[in-house]
Design an enzyme around this catalytic site. Structure first.
Site, mmCIF file in Angstrom:
data_model
loop_
_atom_site.group_PDB
_atom_site.id
_atom_site.type_symbol
_atom_site.label_atom_id
_atom_site.label_comp_id
_atom_site.label_asym_id
_atom_site.label_seq_id
_atom_site.Cartn_x
_atom_site.Cartn_y
_atom_site.Cartn_z
ATOM 1 N N LYS A 1 34.819 49.371 45.608
ATOM 2 C CA LYS A 1 35.795 49.237 44.531
ATOM 3 C C LYS A 1 35.457 50.214 43.411
ATOM 4 O O LYS A 1 34.305 50.338 43.002
ATOM 5 C CB LYS A 1 35.813 47.804 43.997
ATOM 6 C CG LYS A 1 36.899 47.570 42.943
ATOM 7 C CD LYS A 1 37.003 46.103 42.569
ATOM 8 C CE LYS A 1 38.111 45.885 41.552
ATOM 9 N NZ LYS A 1 38.295 44.455 41.226
ATOM 10 N N SER B 1 42.872 42.600 41.165
ATOM 11 C CA SER B 1 42.654 43.988 40.824
ATOM 12 C C SER B 1 42.016 44.794 41.960
ATOM 13 O O SER B 1 41.945 46.024 41.879
ATOM 14 C CB SER B 1 41.769 44.095 39.584
ATOM 15 O OG SER B 1 40.484 43.562 39.825
ATOM 16 N N SER C 1 40.830 38.372 41.824
ATOM 17 C CA SER C 1 40.945 39.793 42.170
ATOM 18 C C SER C 1 40.532 40.141 43.592
ATOM 19 O O SER C 1 40.826 41.235 44.062
ATOM 20 C CB SER C 1 40.121 40.630 41.194
ATOM 21 O OG SER C 1 40.776 40.731 39.968
#
Length: 725
Positions: free
Chosen positions: A159, A235, A259
């Site tokens: 990420k 996210s 997320s």
């Protein structure tokens, strides 16, 4: 999804004081501990899960029918000497790939080349990956030694937010930090490397991880592999899309409000939010709200990753007796609408569990979601000053509106007026609700809900009403009470899609999203199991029960036509489209309840404020999409994009209802992200320039926790923010 935290519980900034600390040594000590991390397999908890990975390891074929692109920028094919095909790679789990590497049936270098080739070919459509590290990944793969790592040689995408890798991009989504790189590698990332993963790049996310969609102004919109007309979530949206599209079998993510689980639900992947404080390298967010983990395509891989990263040695083995009732509900904790599809997904899971001999009891949702979320947003706004801090460090001036997206700006302005007493009160109230939830789990060890209230919304829906966007532009002119109410109101549209995930983070409990449902439009939807603190293994056993009985239901993605150059649009031929009308399914019962509570939401006129800058939705200007390469899907009219099944989808009824009030006028021209998709992948010279600190320079550092995770700017002096008295 919607909250940012700092290492301090209260973070309104009025002044700073620097405290020198030996940060680098501390990180080094923590990282050294990861080398001894071993996979802990409790027999009782792993028997069911191991069964889900007991199928034969993917056979190595001698055919090379899938032409693999070379990892080099010239795009040439891998040598025909390779006996492991792209199809083999896409079908294999992470554990299977590691076994093949260990048995020398394929090399890690070959796997990395395949992963890079797939990513470079398919990412222009999905915009899931924002950087690649080809040379470094291939070098690491070639040098890899087998020391018993559980994920030996398996490619992984990291990420882009909150998980620092030395020398790699570390922007936090800010345009003014586009050239910033990490000065060190975080403990969590080091643990992934120690587990045998080869990191090939970084995935897309929204600015500071504030949202449940990934529509970054800097990087553009990350779209859904099953239908690029829809979001991949947030996210960790790029992570979910990357795993669903088989770029990699596992991608790391982080979760402070959903997320990991939201993208998992919307991309048909498995997403675990572990219990507070049990995973190596977890953030120091207040109350342990943020956790770092990953998304995968199987419960077996998720379980293996959990056991690999687990640090709490006395975690219960996990056991759910059929005599213990399982609670379920399809009610939103905040009273917001839930789609018929989400209800059907839970109903199917309930029927399956009853067939397995379990007792299921329907309950009212035990959490007051409105009360919980108001506390949640207080904590979020109170920490938004990190944007101002970074601007002062980089730009040598206070934060200005054009430095950040609209949501970050609004939270920053609101946070100026949130006191430490208010933040403390919010956490105190959250603790009271957590205590009530703990009592609930004494009676019902498991709570089953939808993961999300609907399938992924259309990328035409910015999840922000135009009147709210206009008010947010002038938020500094509102009173503190009006500011906080606006923050709640503007987030309600997005929250309506994802009201089930936040409580696990605020209470510290584990939650697992499993993809069991696919809509008529071919979009995935997950169900979520929640349990008490440290009952992660019980949740994984339940997930394995579904996986072993073939209840994991993921859409099928067609293989690209190998006989012609890939089309970055991802669209089927128009003349094969059986239904291009865009009309919704006439047989499907409409859900007209998609509107938020009208007493809480001003009427959406749908007309933008002509004098105002569009909101930070992350969407490109439609009039420019076919002229530039700055949009998420180049050269494509996003109103006319059929899905991969060859039909134009209408989305869920909840999506339609919300779209009708929110999708007009809030298209943002802010989404002119810095890197076109084509230039971003395969042309390293066009990636963000890596600017390393000068030798001996003292570089300011801070450790702030956002919805998407924690980010370490670099090691050096730590600045502790004082709170307003």
């Amino acid at each position: 999804m919607l909250a940012q935290e700092s290492i301090l519980e209260t973070t309104v900034q009025t002044e700073t004081e620097s405290v020198t600390t030996e940060t680098s040594q501390t990180v080094a000590n923590l990282e050294s501990e990861t080398t001894s991390q071993t996979v802990m397999q409790e027999k009782e908890s792993s028997s069911a899960i191991a069964e889900s990975s007991s199928r034969n390891v993917v056979a190595v074929t001698t055919e090379t029918t899938n032409e693999i692109q070379n990892s080099g920028t010239d795009g040439k094919a891998v040598s025909a000497e390779s006996v492991f095909s792209e199809a083999d790679y896409k079908q294999a789990t992470a554990l299977e790939l590691a076994t093949l590497v260990r048995e020398k049936k394929v090399t890690s270098e070959e796997l990395v080349k395949i992963a890079l080739a797939i990513t470079k070919r398919e990412n222009p459509t999905l915009n899931a990956v924002i950087t690649l590290r080809e040379e470094a990944a291939l070098t690491e793969a070639k040098a890899l030694q087998d020391t018993g790592q559980p994920f030996l040689g398996v490619p992984l995408l990291l990420k882009g937010l909150g998980q620092s890798l030395k020398g790699e991009s570390n922007t936090n989504g800010f345009g003014f930090l586009r050239d910033q790189v990490a000065g060190g590698t975080s403990t969590f990332v080091k643990a992934l490397q120690n587990a045998g993963f080869i990191i090939i790049g970084q995935t897309n996310y929204p600015e500071l991880g504030w949202k449940n969609i990934s529509d970054s102004k800097l990087y553009g919109v990350s779209v859904n592999p099953w239908n690029p007309n829809h979001y991949s979530g947030g996210s960790s949206g790029g992570a979910g899309a990357s795993v669903a599209a088989a770029f990699v079998p596992i991608a790391s993510g982080s979760d402070a409000g959903g997320s990991i689980r939201i993208p998992a639900s919307w991309t048909g992947t498995v997403g675990l939010k572990p219990s507070r404080g049990v995973i190596i390298g977890n953030s120091n967010s207040a109350k342990g709200q943020t956790v770092h983990f990953g998304l995968s395509r199987t419960v077996a891989d998720t379980n293996a990753l959990f056991e690999t990263l687990l640090t709490k040695k006395d975690l219960p083995a996990g056991h759910l007796s059929q005599a213990q009732p399982i609670a379920y509900t399809t009610e939103s904790p905040a009273g917001t609408p839930v789609s018929a599809e989400a209800k059907e997904a839970v109903a199917e899971a309930v029927a399956f569990l009853k067939d397995q001999g379990y007792t299921l009891v329907e309950v009212k949702h035990p959490v007051d979601g409105e009360r919980l979320m108001k506390n949640y947003y207080t904590v979020a706004a109170g920490s938004a000053g990190i944007a101002d801090f970074m601007a002062r460090q980089k730009l040598k001036r206070p934060l200005e509106r054009n430095d950040v997206e609209l949501l970050t700006w609004a939270l920053f302005q609101t946070g100026k007026n949130i006191t430490s007493e208010e933040t403390t009160a919010a956490w105190t109230d959250i603790a009271l609700q957590a205590q009530a939830m703990d009592e609930f789990y004494q009676q019902y060890p498991i709570l089953l809900t939808p993961t999300t209230a609907a399938t992924a919304p259309s990328i035409d829906n910015p999840l922000l009403k135009p009147e709210h966007a206009a008010q947010m532009e002038k938020i500094d002119q509102l009173s503190p009470a009006e500011q906080k109410q606006l923050i709640y109101d503007q987030w309600l549209t997005a929250f309506t899609y994802t009201p089930f995930t936040q409580q696990a983070n605020l209470f510290g409990h584990p939650a697992l999203s499993v993809p069991t449902y696919v809509s008529k439009e071919g979009l995935p939807l997950g169900i979520q199991f929640n349990s008490a603190l440290n009952e992660d293994r019980t949740l994984l056993q339940l997930g394995a029960l579904f996986e072993n009985n073939h209840k994991i239901n993921q859409p099928h993605v067609e293989e690209p036509d190998k006989d012609k150059e890939p089309d970055a649009s991802g669209e089927p031929e128009k003349d094969k489209d059986p239904n291009a009308s865009g009309e919704p399914d006439k047989d499907k019962e409409p859900d007209a309840s998609g509107e938020p509570d009208k007493d809480k939401e001003p009427d959406a006129s749908g007309e933008p404020d002509k004098d105002k800058e569009p909101d930070a939705s992350g969407k490109p200007d439609k009039d420019k999409e076919t002229k530039t390469s700055e949009g998420p899907i180049e050269g494509k009219d996003q109103n006319q994009n059929p899905d991969k099944a060859g039909k134009t989808t209408s989305g869920s009824s909840l999506d339609n209802s919300l779209n009708s009030s929110a999708n007009q006028g809030t298209k943002s021209t802010e989404s002119t992200h810095a890197f076109s998709n084509k230039s971003m992948i395969g042309k390293q010279e066009q990636l963000p320039k890596k600017v390393l600190p000068k030798a001996g320079a003292e570089v300011p550092s801070t450790f702030w926790i956002v919805l998407g995770g924690a980010f370490l700017v670099t090691s050096g002096t730590i600045y502790i923010r004082k709170t307003r008295k």
